[in-house]
Scaffold this motif. Structure first.
Motif, PDB file in Angstrom:
ATOM      1  N   ASP A 120       5.368   3.628   2.817  1.00 26.95           N
ATOM      2  CA  ASP A 120       4.724   2.471   2.192  1.00 26.95           C
ATOM      3  C   ASP A 120       4.423   1.436   3.261  1.00 26.95           C
ATOM      4  OD1 ASP A 120       4.746   3.604  -0.251  1.00 26.95           O
ATOM      5  OD2 ASP A 120       6.303   2.323  -1.120  1.00 26.95           O
ATOM      6  N   MET A 121       3.308   0.763   3.052  1.00 26.93           N
ATOM      7  CA  MET A 121       2.884  -0.228   4.031  1.00 26.93           C
ATOM      8  C   MET A 121       2.818  -1.597   3.367  1.00 26.93           C
ATOM      9  SD  MET A 121       0.326   0.190   6.765  1.00 26.93           S
ATOM     10  CE  MET A 121      -0.953  -0.820   7.278  1.00 26.93           C
ATOM     11  N   LEU A 122       3.299  -2.611   4.076  1.00 24.82           N
ATOM     12  CA  LEU A 122       3.294  -3.968   3.548  1.00 24.82           C
ATOM     13  C   LEU A 122       2.365  -4.809   4.394  1.00 24.82           C
ATOM     14  CD1 LEU A 122       7.141  -4.317   2.925  1.00 24.82           C
ATOM     15  CD2 LEU A 122       5.349  -3.718   1.292  1.00 24.82           C
ATOM     16  N   ARG A 123       1.321  -5.339   3.764  1.00 23.17           N
ATOM     17  CA  ARG A 123       0.304  -6.095   4.500  1.00 23.17           C
ATOM     18  C   ARG A 123       0.501  -7.584   4.237  1.00 23.17           C
ATOM     19  NH1 ARG A 123      -4.172  -4.492   6.978  1.00 23.17           N
ATOM     20  NH2 ARG A 123      -5.494  -5.437   5.407  1.00 23.17           N
ATOM     21  N   ILE A 124       0.725  -8.325   5.315  1.00 23.52           N
ATOM     22  CA  ILE A 124       1.122  -9.736   5.203  1.00 23.52           C
ATOM     23  C   ILE A 124      -0.103 -10.639   5.302  1.00 23.52           C
ATOM     24  CG2 ILE A 124       2.510 -11.524   6.365  1.00 23.52           C
ATOM     25  CD1 ILE A 124       3.925  -8.715   7.479  1.00 23.52           C
ATOM     26  N   GLU A 131       7.860  12.381   5.880  1.00 20.65           N
ATOM     27  CA  GLU A 131       8.155  11.141   5.152  1.00 20.65           C
ATOM     28  C   GLU A 131       8.942  10.245   6.104  1.00 20.65           C
ATOM     29  OE1 GLU A 131       7.040  10.439   2.091  1.00 20.65           O
ATOM     30  OE2 GLU A 131       8.053   8.505   2.101  1.00 20.65           O
ATOM     31  N   LEU A 132       8.435   9.051   6.359  1.00 22.55           N
ATOM     32  CA  LEU A 132       9.045   8.188   7.381  1.00 22.55           C
ATOM     33  C   LEU A 132      10.171   7.343   6.766  1.00 22.55           C
ATOM     34  CD1 LEU A 132       5.676   7.085   9.025  1.00 22.55           C
ATOM     35  CD2 LEU A 132       7.236   8.895   9.781  1.00 22.55           C
ATOM     36  N   PRO A 133      11.270   7.121   7.511  1.00 20.85           N
ATOM     37  CA  PRO A 133      12.436   6.460   6.928  1.00 20.85           C
ATOM     38  C   PRO A 133      12.390   4.935   7.016  1.00 20.85           C
ATOM     39  CG  PRO A 133      12.978   7.281   9.097  1.00 20.85           C
ATOM     40  CD  PRO A 133      11.540   7.659   8.857  1.00 20.85           C
ATOM     41  N   TRP A 134      11.214   4.360   7.192  1.00 19.81           N
ATOM     42  CA  TRP A 134      11.069   2.904   7.216  1.00 19.81           C
ATOM     43  C   TRP A 134       9.709   2.547   6.641  1.00 19.81           C
ATOM     44  CZ3 TRP A 134       7.888   4.858  10.840  1.00 19.81           C
ATOM     45  CH2 TRP A 134       8.435   5.702  11.797  1.00 19.81           C
ATOM     46  N   VAL A 135       9.596   1.314   6.134  1.00 20.47           N
ATOM     47  CA  VAL A 135       8.275   0.847   5.718  1.00 20.47           C
ATOM     48  C   VAL A 135       7.609   0.227   6.942  1.00 20.47           C
ATOM     49  CG1 VAL A 135       8.901   0.433   3.311  1.00 20.47           C
ATOM     50  CG2 VAL A 135       9.132  -1.430   4.978  1.00 20.47           C
ATOM     51  N   VAL A 136       6.299   0.066   6.863  1.00 18.65           N
ATOM     52  CA  VAL A 136       5.556  -0.477   7.995  1.00 18.65           C
ATOM     53  C   VAL A 136       4.914  -1.802   7.597  1.00 18.65           C
ATOM     54  CG1 VAL A 136       3.525  -0.093   9.423  1.00 18.65           C
ATOM     55  CG2 VAL A 136       5.190   1.717   9.143  1.00 18.65           C
ATOM     56  N   LEU A 137       5.094  -2.792   8.451  1.00 18.67           N
ATOM     57  CA  LEU A 137       4.550  -4.131   8.200  1.00 18.67           C
ATOM     58  C   LEU A 137       3.329  -4.355   9.083  1.00 18.67           C
ATOM     59  CD1 LEU A 137       7.243  -4.432   6.824  1.00 18.67           C
ATOM     60  CD2 LEU A 137       7.732  -6.435   8.206  1.00 18.67           C
ATOM     61  N   GLN A 138       2.293  -4.917   8.509  1.00 17.48           N
ATOM     62  CA  GLN A 138       1.104  -5.206   9.310  1.00 17.48           C
ATOM     63  C   GLN A 138       0.474  -6.516   8.843  1.00 17.48           C
ATOM     64  OE1 GLN A 138      -2.409  -2.608   8.982  1.00 17.48           O
ATOM     65  NE2 GLN A 138      -2.432  -2.441  11.209  1.00 17.48           N
ATOM     66  N   ARG A 159       0.872  -1.190   0.000  1.00 16.13           N
ATOM     67  CA  ARG A 159       0.000   0.000   0.000  1.00 16.13           C
ATOM     68  C   ARG A 159       0.894   1.221   0.000  1.00 16.13           C
ATOM     69  NH1 ARG A 159      -5.117  -1.041   4.024  1.00 16.13           N
ATOM     70  NH2 ARG A 159      -5.978  -2.732   2.792  1.00 16.13           N
ATOM     71  N   GLN A 160       0.955   1.868  -1.161  1.00 17.74           N
ATOM     72  CA  GLN A 160       1.907   2.972  -1.290  1.00 17.74           C
ATOM     73  C   GLN A 160       1.396   4.234  -0.608  1.00 17.74           C
ATOM     74  OE1 GLN A 160       2.181   2.433  -5.515  1.00 17.74           O
ATOM     75  NE2 GLN A 160       4.315   1.765  -5.365  1.00 17.74           N
ATOM     76  N   GLY A 161       2.316   4.959   0.001  1.00 17.33           N
ATOM     77  CA  GLY A 161       1.983   6.263   0.574  1.00 17.33           C
ATOM     78  C   GLY A 161       0.877   6.236   1.600  1.00 17.33           C
ATOM     79  N   THR A 162       1.030   5.389   2.601  1.00 24.64           N
ATOM     80  CA  THR A 162       0.021   5.309   3.658  1.00 24.64           C
ATOM     81  C   THR A 162       0.363   6.326   4.760  1.00 24.64           C
ATOM     82  OG1 THR A 162      -0.239   2.965   3.228  1.00 24.64           O
ATOM     83  CG2 THR A 162      -1.025   3.740   5.352  1.00 24.64           C
ATOM     84  N   THR A 163      -0.630   7.084   5.189  1.00 27.15           N
ATOM     85  CA  THR A 163      -0.392   8.075   6.251  1.00 27.15           C
ATOM     86  C   THR A 163      -0.768   7.457   7.596  1.00 27.15           C
ATOM     87  OG1 THR A 163      -0.745   9.867   4.731  1.00 27.15           O
ATOM     88  CG2 THR A 163      -0.971  10.407   7.046  1.00 27.15           C
ATOM     89  N   LEU A 164       0.209   7.377   8.485  1.00 28.18           N
ATOM     90  CA  LEU A 164      -0.035   6.678   9.760  1.00 28.18           C
ATOM     91  C   LEU A 164      -0.962   7.446  10.699  1.00 28.18           C
ATOM     92  CD1 LEU A 164       3.231   4.769  10.665  1.00 28.18           C
ATOM     93  CD2 LEU A 164       1.314   4.113   9.265  1.00 28.18           C
ATOM     94  N   ALA A 165      -1.143   8.748  10.442  1.00 27.65           N
ATOM     95  CA  ALA A 165      -2.099   9.495  11.274  1.00 27.65           C
ATOM     96  C   ALA A 165      -3.477   8.825  11.207  1.00 27.65           C
ATOM     97  CB  ALA A 165      -2.188  10.942  10.799  1.00 27.65           C
ATOM     98  N   GLY A 166      -3.763   8.195  10.070  1.00 30.42           N
ATOM     99  CA  GLY A 166      -5.067   7.533   9.917  1.00 30.42           C
ATOM    100  C   GLY A 166      -5.105   6.150  10.554  1.00 30.42           C
ATOM    101  N   LEU A 167      -3.988   5.673  11.025  1.00 33.47           N
ATOM    102  CA  LEU A 167      -3.923   4.307  11.571  1.00 33.47           C
ATOM    103  C   LEU A 167      -3.514   4.286  13.042  1.00 33.47           C
ATOM    104  CD1 LEU A 167      -2.137   2.550   8.568  1.00 33.47           C
ATOM    105  CD2 LEU A 167      -4.543   2.393   9.195  1.00 33.47           C
ATOM    106  N   THR A 168      -3.405   5.457  13.636  1.00 33.49           N
ATOM    107  CA  THR A 168      -3.055   5.510  15.060  1.00 33.49           C
ATOM    108  C   THR A 168      -4.165   6.231  15.829  1.00 33.49           C
ATOM    109  OG1 THR A 168      -1.872   7.599  14.777  1.00 33.49           O
ATOM    110  CG2 THR A 168      -0.563   5.591  14.611  1.00 33.49           C
TER     111      THR A 168
END
Ligand code: EPU
Length: 302
Positions: free
Chosen positions: A38-42, A77-84, A20-29
């Motif tokens: 970028d977010m990687l959904r497993i 812009e966050l310096p890591w991708v996020v895994l969920q 999921r490209q360009g995910t804003t974490l403000a919407g997920l916290t």
């Protein structure tokens, strides 16, 4: 951090990871704060070792996100991708007194589902937002109980061995808002052993805890729950309250008027607003009480 290399993108698809490209974490916290990445959904647990090998080989730093309810993420812009983990259906399967629960399951819904099947013990945690994996990692607790007490077995990805492992409850130490899991271990699923209790009785316990929570915590507002751990034998909330700091603000970050250990995002608080408020309150408590408060909220700083 963005993943654009077509080889990586193709491999992600092969191992059932959704990009999921360009995910804003403000919407997920729950604080409503956090920058973009970028977010990687497993979708399949068993692909995690391949995914992490892929990220390491390509020097892509990563972090694991649970329910985002105890988390303060920096802006920009966050310096890591996020895994969920993607939540499977069903995410809770019962077998006698054992509940097999996926780490991506919602904690409150899991407790309610178990209650409807006459399995109790976790009434105190009913209003705690977040996933079961997040609750497990930090041994979430409230009203005299903690999730660790019910853990029979945990399946996790262990960063040290780079493998999926199963740990028995006795192999894990569960302390006050702390566990022996390594910071880069990822919870995958858990087997909880819960005491049998009639649904009506569990419901009564749930109602009492809900009432206590509603009367003492700012539930309708954006927060990450308690910001600081309670120091041994004391209450961080009471100390902050006694210093008259309810309502203290930095930008839109504000010490709750209802519970002084809850800091709320009253509008468009930035991560820095919240961090500055935390630092200010910590300093004032240190000056008056000589106590250095430890964060309960997890901070993801760039
Ligand atoms: N108090 C005040 N003013 C305040 C807040 C609290 O005087 O603004 C007093 C209360 O009157 C009470 C004492 O401080 O006498 C303790 O308050 P409370 O019962 O609200 O508990 P707490 O220690 O502040 C802990 C957990 C909560 C959990 C509750 C209920 C921590 C850091 N906090 O709060 O967990 O919900 O007990 O069990 O351990 C969380 O983990 O995010 C969290 C909110």
């Amino acid at each position: 951090m963005r993943i654009s290399d077509p080889d990586i993108v193709a491999t992600l698809a092969e191992i059932h990871v959704e990009l999921r490209q360009g995910t804003t974490l403000a919407g997920l916290t729950s604080l409503g704060i956090g920058g973009t990445t970028d977010m990687l959904r497993i979708k399949k647990h068993e692909n995690l070792p391949d995914l992490l090998n892929l990220l390491d080989a390509n020097h892509v730093p990563h972090k694991f996100l649970g329910g985002g309810s105890n988390l303060l993420v920096c802006d920009g812009e966050l310096p890591w991708v996020v895994l969920q983990l993607v939540r499977p259906e069903p995410d809770v399967v019962l077998d006698g007194n054992l509940a097999h629960v996926d780490a991506a399951a919602d904690l409150g819904r899991m407790i309610t589902f178990c209650a409807k099947n006459d399995l109790g013990g976790m009434e105190g945690l009913i209003g705690v937002p977040g996933t079961v994996g997040g609750a497990l990692r930090m041994n979430a607790g409230a009203y005299g109980m903690q999730i660790g007490s019910y853990v029979r077995e945990v399946k996790l990805y262990r960063a040290a061995s780079r493998q999926i492992e199963i740990l028995r409850g006795e192999q894990i130490s569960f302390e006050y808002r702390h566990t022996s899991f390594a910071p880069d271990d990822m919870m995958l699923s858990v087997i909880l052993e819960l005491p049998s209790k009639p649904f009506k009785e569990i419901l009564q316990g749930i109602r009492i805890c809900n009432e206590k929570r509603r009367s003492s915590q700012p539930l309708g507002q954006k927060s990450a729950g308690c910001i600081f751990k309670n120091p041994p034998g004391a209450s961080a909330g009471r100390m902050i309250d006694e210093l008259g700091l309810k309502g203290l603000s930095v930008g839109d970050a504000r010490v709750s008027d209802r519970h002084a250990n809850f800091f709320v995002n009253a509008g468009h608080a930035s991560a820095n607003d919240m961090l500055n408020l935390i630092a200010d309150v910590r300093e004032r408590v240190q000056k008056t009480y000589g106590v250095s408060l430890e964060n309960e909220v997890v901070v993801w700083n760039a």
